[in-house]
Design a protein around this motif. Structure first.
Motif, PDB file in Angstrom:
ATOM      1  N   ARG A  53       0.827  -1.208   0.000  1.00 14.77           N
ATOM      2  CA  ARG A  53       0.000   0.000   0.000  1.00 14.77           C
ATOM      3  C   ARG A  53       0.861   1.256   0.000  1.00 14.77           C
ATOM      4  N   GLY A  98     -12.514  -9.456 -12.967  1.00 12.87           N
ATOM      5  CA  GLY A  98     -11.558  -8.358 -12.850  1.00 12.87           C
ATOM      6  C   GLY A  98     -10.614  -8.499 -11.677  1.00 12.87           C
ATOM      7  N   ILE A 100      -8.013 -10.974  -9.419  1.00  7.85           N
ATOM      8  CA  ILE A 100      -7.221 -12.214  -9.457  1.00  7.85           C
ATOM      9  C   ILE A 100      -6.701 -12.633  -8.078  1.00  7.85           C
ATOM     10  N   HIS A 101      -7.111 -11.936  -7.032  1.00 12.91           N
ATOM     11  CA  HIS A 101      -6.690 -12.330  -5.680  1.00 12.91           C
ATOM     12  C   HIS A 101      -7.366 -13.643  -5.297  1.00 12.91           C
ATOM     13  N   ASP A 102      -6.574 -14.611  -4.846  1.00 10.45           N
ATOM     14  CA  ASP A 102      -7.209 -15.898  -4.523  1.00 10.45           C
ATOM     15  C   ASP A 102      -6.802 -16.513  -3.190  1.00 10.45           C
ATOM     16  N   ILE A 103      -5.908 -15.874  -2.460  1.00 11.37           N
ATOM     17  CA  ILE A 103      -5.430 -16.489  -1.212  1.00 11.37           C
ATOM     18  C   ILE A 103      -6.561 -16.587  -0.183  1.00 11.37           C
ATOM     19  N   GLY A 104      -7.285 -15.492  -0.004  1.00 11.68           N
ATOM     20  CA  GLY A 104      -8.389 -15.501   0.960  1.00 11.68           C
ATOM     21  C   GLY A 104      -9.454 -16.509   0.572  1.00 11.68           C
ATOM     22  N   SER A 146     -15.808 -13.803  -3.617  1.00 18.56           N
ATOM     23  CA  SER A 146     -14.711 -13.071  -3.000  1.00 18.56           C
ATOM     24  C   SER A 146     -14.308 -11.904  -3.889  1.00 18.56           C
ATOM     25  N   LEU A 148     -11.330  -8.526  -3.609  1.00 15.83           N
ATOM     26  CA  LEU A 148     -10.309  -7.832  -2.806  1.00 15.83           C
ATOM     27  C   LEU A 148     -10.109  -6.387  -3.229  1.00 15.83           C
ATOM     28  N   THR A 150     -11.788  -2.587  -4.301  1.00 10.21           N
ATOM     29  CA  THR A 150     -12.996  -1.755  -4.226  1.00 10.21           C
ATOM     30  C   THR A 150     -13.615  -1.612  -5.622  1.00 10.21           C
ATOM     31  N   GLY A 178     -14.164 -10.703   1.606  1.00  8.41           N
ATOM     32  CA  GLY A 178     -12.994 -10.064   1.016  1.00  8.41           C
ATOM     33  C   GLY A 178     -12.733  -8.772   1.761  1.00  8.41           C
ATOM     34  N   ALA A 179     -11.475  -8.352   1.776  1.00  9.75           N
ATOM     35  CA  ALA A 179     -11.065  -7.233   2.621  1.00  9.75           C
ATOM     36  C   ALA A 179     -11.932  -5.971   2.514  1.00  9.75           C
ATOM     37  N   ASP A 197     -14.133 -13.451   7.871  1.00 10.11           N
ATOM     38  CA  ASP A 197     -12.946 -14.270   7.610  1.00 10.11           C
ATOM     39  C   ASP A 197     -13.369 -15.705   7.314  1.00 10.11           C
ATOM     40  N   ALA A 198     -12.374 -16.555   7.121  1.00 11.73           N
ATOM     41  CA  ALA A 198     -12.656 -17.924   6.691  1.00 11.73           C
ATOM     42  C   ALA A 198     -13.414 -18.705   7.761  1.00 11.73           C
TER      43      ALA A 198
HETATM   44 CO1  B1M Z   1      -3.413  -6.830  -4.459  1.00 15.67          CO
HETATM   45  N1  B1M Z   1      -4.334  -5.326  -3.593  1.00 15.67           N
HETATM   46  N2  B1M Z   1      -3.479  -5.876  -6.164  1.00 15.67           N
HETATM   47  N3  B1M Z   1      -2.278  -8.257  -5.103  1.00 15.67           N
HETATM   48  N4  B1M Z   1      -3.129  -7.341  -2.683  1.00 15.67           N
HETATM   49  C1  B1M Z   1      -4.703  -5.497  -2.205  1.00 15.67           C
HETATM   50  C2  B1M Z   1      -6.083  -6.128  -2.067  1.00 15.67           C
HETATM   51  C3  B1M Z   1      -4.624  -3.992  -1.656  1.00 15.67           C
HETATM   52  C4  B1M Z   1      -5.532  -3.729  -0.447  1.00 15.67           C
HETATM   53  C5  B1M Z   1      -3.149  -3.663  -1.348  1.00 15.67           C
HETATM   54  C6  B1M Z   1      -2.974  -2.274  -0.801  1.00 15.67           C
HETATM   55  O1  B1M Z   1      -2.978  -1.328  -1.531  1.00 15.67           O
HETATM   56  N5  B1M Z   1      -2.819  -2.172   0.486  1.00 15.67           N
HETATM   57  C7  B1M Z   1      -5.035  -3.206  -2.911  1.00 15.67           C
HETATM   58  C8  B1M Z   1      -6.540  -2.941  -3.083  1.00 15.67           C
HETATM   59  C9  B1M Z   1      -6.908  -1.488  -2.845  1.00 15.67           C
HETATM   60  C10 B1M Z   1      -8.362  -1.285  -3.002  1.00 15.67           C
HETATM   61  O2  B1M Z   1      -9.036  -1.816  -3.829  1.00 15.67           O
HETATM   62  N6  B1M Z   1      -8.874  -0.452  -2.138  1.00 15.67           N
HETATM   63  C11 B1M Z   1      -4.495  -4.102  -4.013  1.00 15.67           C
HETATM   64  C12 B1M Z   1      -4.211  -3.664  -5.333  1.00 15.67           C
HETATM   65  C13 B1M Z   1      -4.383  -2.189  -5.587  1.00 15.67           C
HETATM   66  C14 B1M Z   1      -3.797  -4.547  -6.354  1.00 15.67           C
HETATM   67  C15 B1M Z   1      -3.494  -4.202  -7.824  1.00 15.67           C
HETATM   68  C16 B1M Z   1      -4.492  -3.256  -8.495  1.00 15.67           C
HETATM   69  C17 B1M Z   1      -2.053  -3.653  -7.868  1.00 15.67           C
HETATM   70  C18 B1M Z   1      -1.586  -3.190  -9.221  1.00 15.67           C
HETATM   71  O3  B1M Z   1      -1.600  -3.912 -10.178  1.00 15.67           O
HETATM   72  N7  B1M Z   1      -1.214  -1.950  -9.261  1.00 15.67           N
HETATM   73  C19 B1M Z   1      -3.507  -5.600  -8.489  1.00 15.67           C
HETATM   74  C20 B1M Z   1      -4.903  -5.992  -8.973  1.00 15.67           C
HETATM   75  C21 B1M Z   1      -4.925  -7.305  -9.710  1.00 15.67           C
HETATM   76  C22 B1M Z   1      -6.343  -7.764  -9.995  1.00 15.67           C
HETATM   77  O4  B1M Z   1      -6.928  -8.446  -9.182  1.00 15.67           O
HETATM   78  N8  B1M Z   1      -6.896  -7.361 -11.120  1.00 15.67           N
HETATM   79  C23 B1M Z   1      -3.099  -6.457  -7.330  1.00 15.67           C
HETATM   80  C24 B1M Z   1      -2.364  -7.636  -7.453  1.00 15.67           C
HETATM   81  C25 B1M Z   1      -1.954  -8.439  -6.405  1.00 15.67           C
HETATM   82  C26 B1M Z   1      -1.007  -9.624  -6.559  1.00 15.67           C
HETATM   83  C27 B1M Z   1      -1.275 -10.428  -7.841  1.00 15.67           C
HETATM   84  C28 B1M Z   1       0.410  -9.130  -6.577  1.00 15.67           C
HETATM   85  C29 B1M Z   1      -1.279 -10.398  -5.222  1.00 15.67           C
HETATM   86  C30 B1M Z   1      -2.373 -11.483  -5.331  1.00 15.67           C
HETATM   87  C31 B1M Z   1      -1.828 -12.882  -5.447  1.00 15.67           C
HETATM   88  C32 B1M Z   1      -2.897 -13.913  -5.224  1.00 15.67           C
HETATM   89  O5  B1M Z   1      -3.906 -13.721  -4.579  1.00 15.67           O
HETATM   90  N9  B1M Z   1      -2.642 -15.052  -5.801  1.00 15.67           N
HETATM   91  C33 B1M Z   1      -1.825  -9.301  -4.329  1.00 15.67           C
HETATM   92  C34 B1M Z   1      -1.868  -9.382  -2.905  1.00 15.67           C
HETATM   93  C35 B1M Z   1      -1.226 -10.594  -2.280  1.00 15.67           C
HETATM   94  C36 B1M Z   1      -2.490  -8.389  -2.111  1.00 15.67           C
HETATM   95  C37 B1M Z   1      -2.483  -8.226  -0.573  1.00 15.67           C
HETATM   96  C38 B1M Z   1      -1.088  -7.747  -0.184  1.00 15.67           C
HETATM   97  C39 B1M Z   1      -2.817  -9.461   0.243  1.00 15.67           C
HETATM   98  C40 B1M Z   1      -4.138 -10.136  -0.080  1.00 15.67           C
HETATM   99  C41 B1M Z   1      -4.193 -11.444   0.655  1.00 15.67           C
HETATM  100  O6  B1M Z   1      -3.921 -12.484   0.101  1.00 15.67           O
HETATM  101  N10 B1M Z   1      -4.457 -11.382   1.974  1.00 15.67           N
HETATM  102  C42 B1M Z   1      -3.608  -7.149  -0.363  1.00 15.67           C
HETATM  103  C43 B1M Z   1      -3.404  -6.292   0.866  1.00 15.67           C
HETATM  104  C44 B1M Z   1      -4.346  -6.658   1.992  1.00 15.67           C
HETATM  105  O7  B1M Z   1      -5.352  -7.319   1.815  1.00 15.67           O
HETATM  106  N11 B1M Z   1      -4.053  -6.169   3.133  1.00 15.67           N
HETATM  107  C45 B1M Z   1      -3.740  -6.552  -1.699  1.00 15.67           C
HETATM  108  C46 B1M Z   1      -4.461 -12.540   2.853  1.00 15.67           C
HETATM  109  C47 B1M Z   1      -5.839 -13.193   2.870  1.00 15.67           C
HETATM  110  C48 B1M Z   1      -5.820 -14.362   3.845  1.00 15.67           C
HETATM  111  O8  B1M Z   1      -6.780 -12.239   3.318  1.00 15.67           O
HETATM  112  O9  B1M Z   1      -7.780 -11.983   1.018  1.00 15.67           O
HETATM  113  O10 B1M Z   1      -8.568 -10.521   2.952  1.00 15.67           O
HETATM  114  P1  B1M Z   1      -8.057 -11.815   2.453  1.00 15.67           P
HETATM  115  O11 B1M Z   1      -9.145 -12.946   2.817  1.00 15.67           O
HETATM  116  C49 B1M Z   1      -9.732 -13.088   4.102  1.00 15.67           C
HETATM  117  C50 B1M Z   1     -11.036 -12.289   4.268  1.00 15.67           C
HETATM  118  O12 B1M Z   1     -11.093 -11.141   3.475  1.00 15.67           O
HETATM  119  C51 B1M Z   1     -12.109 -13.291   3.992  1.00 15.67           C
HETATM  120  O13 B1M Z   1     -11.555 -14.500   4.493  1.00 15.67           O
HETATM  121  C52 B1M Z   1     -10.170 -14.537   4.169  1.00 15.67           C
HETATM  122  C53 B1M Z   1      -9.443 -15.390   5.160  1.00 15.67           C
HETATM  123  O14 B1M Z   1      -9.719 -15.067   6.489  1.00 15.67           O
HETATM  124  N12 B1M Z   1     -12.561 -13.553   2.627  1.00 15.67           N
HETATM  125  C54 B1M Z   1     -13.766 -14.159   2.376  1.00 15.67           C
HETATM  126  C55 B1M Z   1     -11.958 -13.379   1.441  1.00 15.67           C
HETATM  127  N13 B1M Z   1     -12.714 -13.820   0.441  1.00 15.67           N
HETATM  128  C56 B1M Z   1     -13.837 -14.326   0.983  1.00 15.67           C
HETATM  129  C57 B1M Z   1     -14.948 -14.924   0.379  1.00 15.67           C
HETATM  130  C58 B1M Z   1     -15.958 -15.358   1.197  1.00 15.67           C
HETATM  131  C59 B1M Z   1     -15.898 -15.186   2.588  1.00 15.67           C
HETATM  132  C60 B1M Z   1     -14.797 -14.588   3.198  1.00 15.67           C
HETATM  133  O15 B1M Z   1     -16.999 -15.951   0.572  1.00 15.67           O
HETATM  134  C61 B1M Z   1     -18.006 -16.498   1.299  1.00 15.67           C
END
Ligand code: B1M
Length: 210
Positions: A53, A98, A100-104, A146, A148, A150, A178-179, A197-198
């Motif tokens: 960020r 649109g 591609i985030h898939d870890i969560g 899911s 990630l 906005t 998703g976040a 969360d999960a």
């Molecule tokens: Co991205 N990314 N990213 N990224 N990335 C974020 C989301 C961001 C917050 C980072 C930041 O600026 N601080 C920001 C979004 C800003 C916003 O929209 N407000 C961002 C951005 C901007 C981008 C790009 C646009 C960057 C660029 O290209 N300039 C780009 C977009 C690509 C696209 O999707 N089109 C991009 C790309 C990427 C990578 C490819 C490099 C990589 C993704 C790799 C992958 O997933 N295979 C990546 C990553 C890793 C992140 C951060 C660092 C980590 C996300 C993550 O895996 N978290 C992230 C920062 C952050 O979130 N703090 C960020 C760990 C995971 C366990 O948590 O995904 O929240 P989370 O899932 C949780 C809950 O949310 C919930 O449960 C999960 C587990 O407890 N949950 C669900 C999630 N999905 C659910 C579905 C459900 C229920 C619960 O269904 C029932």
């Protein structure tokens, strides 16, 4: 302790083998999978997210970190997904168009499996047609979406509207997460529940299906 901090550093540096090794060591010390996940992996990724960020880390580095996280998750998966219980229902889950985030999402899928659900993971970047097709093919009890970003989370409403239009909205429990997603948003798009969360996703799915 020290190892957990080392794992945060290794995750930050995208060192998949080291993260996997650290995961093995913590499990060997008797940590349960949930604790390794929360304290070592998810916390490590949170730190990566902050520097991403703030413009200290860029996409290539964060991709490596994500890859390292997945190496740890692969070891935890059988532990999180193991269940003695008979199947309680079926879930189709995917990340929206649109995005591609898939870890969560992958974590949610694992926890749902651990709660006794059969999970069909349709991956990332799903448009409404892909969701509808998966629902028709797999006939789940629950649809999980899911997002990630906005910029992609509004697409959840597109999918739910398409379900309404197709006359199938009431056939499924729709969970969103998703976040950037929150309770208010989930109500606004017409989902059945928001999952923070999960673990909450697994509990909510169980509660609403039974
Ligand atoms: Co991205 N990314 N990213 N990224 N990335 C974020 C989301 C961001 C917050 C980072 C930041 O600026 N601080 C920001 C979004 C800003 C916003 O929209 N407000 C961002 C951005 C901007 C981008 C790009 C646009 C960057 C660029 O290209 N300039 C780009 C977009 C690509 C696209 O999707 N089109 C991009 C790309 C990427 C990578 C490819 C490099 C990589 C993704 C790799 C992958 O997933 N295979 C990546 C990553 C890793 C992140 C951060 C660092 C980590 C996300 C993550 O895996 N978290 C992230 C920062 C952050 O979130 N703090 C960020 C760990 C995971 C366990 O948590 O995904 O929240 P989370 O899932 C949780 C809950 O949310 C919930 O449960 C999960 C587990 O407890 N949950 C669900 C999630 N999905 C659910 C579905 C459900 C229920 C619960 O269904 C029932």
């Amino acid at each position: 302790g020290e190892l957990v901090e080392q794992m945060h550093d290794d995750l930050y540096d995208g060192l998949a083998d080291e993260v996997a090794e650290g995961t093995r060591i913590l499990l060997g010390r008797g940590w349960d999978a949930q604790r390794v996940l929360a304290e070592a992996l998810v916390e490590g990724m949170r730190i990566v997210g902050v520097d991403f960020r703030d413009g200290i880390l860029f996409v290539p580095e964060v991709l490596l970190a994500a890859n390292a996280m997945k190496a740890g998750m692969a070891l935890l998966r059988p532990l999180l997904a193991e269940t003695g219980a008979p199947p309680v229902g079926k879930v189709v889950i995917g990340t929206v168009k649109g995005d591609i985030h898939d870890i969560g999402k992958n974590l949610v899928a694992m926890m749902l499996e651990g709660a006794g659900f059969e999970v069909v993971d349709i991956g990332i970047n799903n448009d409404a047609a892909a969701y509808l097709e998966a629902l028709e093919t797999h006939r789940p009890d629950v649809l999980g979406m899911s997002a990630l970003l906005t910029t992609t989370m509004p697409y959840m409403k597109v999918v739910i509207d398409a379900m309404v239009e197709r006359g199938v909205r009431e056939d499924y429990i729709v969970l969103v997460g998703g976040a950037p997603v929150n309770e208010e948003f989930s109500v606004a798009v017409g989902a059945d529940a928001y999952c923070r969360d999960a673990a909450v996703a697994a509990e909510t799915a169980q509660r609403l299906v039974l």
